[in-house]
Design an enzyme around this catalytic site. Structure first.
Site, mmCIF file in Angstrom:
data_model
loop_
_atom_site.group_PDB
_atom_site.id
_atom_site.type_symbol
_atom_site.label_atom_id
_atom_site.label_comp_id
_atom_site.label_asym_id
_atom_site.label_seq_id
_atom_site.Cartn_x
_atom_site.Cartn_y
_atom_site.Cartn_z
ATOM 1 N NE ARG A 69 50.673 36.682 47.323
ATOM 2 C CZ ARG A 69 49.844 35.641 47.459
ATOM 3 N NH1 ARG A 69 50.162 34.648 48.271
ATOM 4 N NH2 ARG A 69 48.704 35.583 46.804
ATOM 5 C CD GLU A 106 35.420 30.397 41.000
ATOM 6 O OE1 GLU A 106 36.598 30.554 41.386
ATOM 7 O OE2 GLU A 106 35.099 29.835 39.938
HETATM 8 P P1 AMP Z 1 40.630 39.198 43.904
HETATM 9 O O1 AMP Z 1 39.799 39.384 45.142
HETATM 10 O O2 AMP Z 1 39.994 38.224 42.945
HETATM 11 O O3 AMP Z 1 40.975 40.498 43.242
HETATM 12 O O4 AMP Z 1 41.981 38.478 44.341
HETATM 13 C C1 AMP Z 1 42.988 39.238 44.916
HETATM 14 C C2 AMP Z 1 43.636 38.513 46.062
HETATM 15 O O5 AMP Z 1 43.852 37.149 45.790
HETATM 16 C C3 AMP Z 1 44.982 39.118 46.368
HETATM 17 O O6 AMP Z 1 45.113 39.223 47.776
HETATM 18 C C4 AMP Z 1 45.981 38.157 45.772
HETATM 19 O O7 AMP Z 1 47.043 37.925 46.679
HETATM 20 C C5 AMP Z 1 45.216 36.892 45.499
HETATM 21 N N1 AMP Z 1 45.251 36.461 44.094
HETATM 22 C C6 AMP Z 1 44.204 36.384 43.264
HETATM 23 N N2 AMP Z 1 44.557 35.885 42.073
HETATM 24 C C7 AMP Z 1 45.880 35.675 42.133
HETATM 25 C C8 AMP Z 1 46.840 35.191 41.190
HETATM 26 N N3 AMP Z 1 46.502 34.816 39.941
HETATM 27 N N4 AMP Z 1 48.123 35.097 41.589
HETATM 28 C C9 AMP Z 1 48.478 35.491 42.849
HETATM 29 N N5 AMP Z 1 47.625 35.940 43.768
HETATM 30 C C10 AMP Z 1 46.327 36.041 43.421
#
Ligand code: AMP
Length: 174
Positions: A69, A106
């Site tokens: 995205r 995770e």
């Molecule tokens: P993080 O590595 O935990 O910061 O997660 C970021 C990535 O996971 C991004 O590429 C987002 O597209 C996806 N992502 C994580 N959490 C969400 C959420 N609550 N809603 C939509 N996309 C998420």
């Protein structure tokens, strides 16, 4: 051709109505932020890109989009700003040569890849949650030879992480 300089940036002051919360997706306990209402509305999407663009008044060479995205926002920013686009992809999607970065999830881990190059970049994704994906992307960009000027997302889930220098259009504190 559309004249974006005539765009009125004051129209939407709150983008949260353009994001739908999907509880317990893709796994129980996670509230997925669905950006499809924003993408379906060209005026709101255009303003969102403008709002992201003005977060950095720095002269970068490339926007770097994170699979998948992040590509949506980074490619629009590329066209808006007349700057190039580079891709960070999931493992085994890019042809060689590639640099790789493995990072912890995770449960288990994931690997992202990018082709080596030079120049100043801003890294773009849709959502910043724990920050693990963006941190890995930043390290990968540096490893691949780029200078990282900043990190930019549409949505910052601020309650999920500590202090960060990521910039966003929407910030959720809970
Ligand atoms: P993080 O590595 O935990 O910061 O997660 C970021 C990535 O996971 C991004 O590429 C987002 O597209 C996806 N992502 C994580 N959490 C969400 C959420 N609550 N809603 C939509 N996309 C998420």
């Amino acid at each position: 051709m559309a004249d974006f300089s005539k765009f009125d940036s004051s129209v939407i002051t709150d983008f949260t109505p353009y994001v739908t919360d999907i509880p317990n997706f893709p796994i129980p306990g996670v509230t997925f932020k669905d950006i499809q209402p924003l993408l379906a509305d060209p005026k709101a999407f255009r303003q969102a890109i403008f709002e992201m663009f003005v977060k950095f008044e720095t002269n970068m060479n490339y926007w770097v989009g994170i699979d998948s995205r992040g590509f949506i926002f980074a490619s629009a920013l590329s066209q808006y700003s007349n700057k190039g686009l580079k891709l960070i992809r999931k493992k085994d999607k890019l042809p060689p040569p590639v640099e790789s970065k493995t990072y912890d999830l995770e449960y288990g881990n994931d690997t992202v890849q990018m082709q080596p190059g030079k120049g100043k970049v801003i890294i773009v994704d849709d959502v910043y949650a724990t920050g693990g994906t963006m941190d890995a992307a930043e390290e990968l960009c540096k490893q691949a030879g780029y200078e990282v000027l900043g990190k930019l997302v549409f949505i910052d889930l601020a309650f999920l992480h500590g202090p960060t220098n990521v910039r966003s259009v929407i910030k959720y504190d809970s």
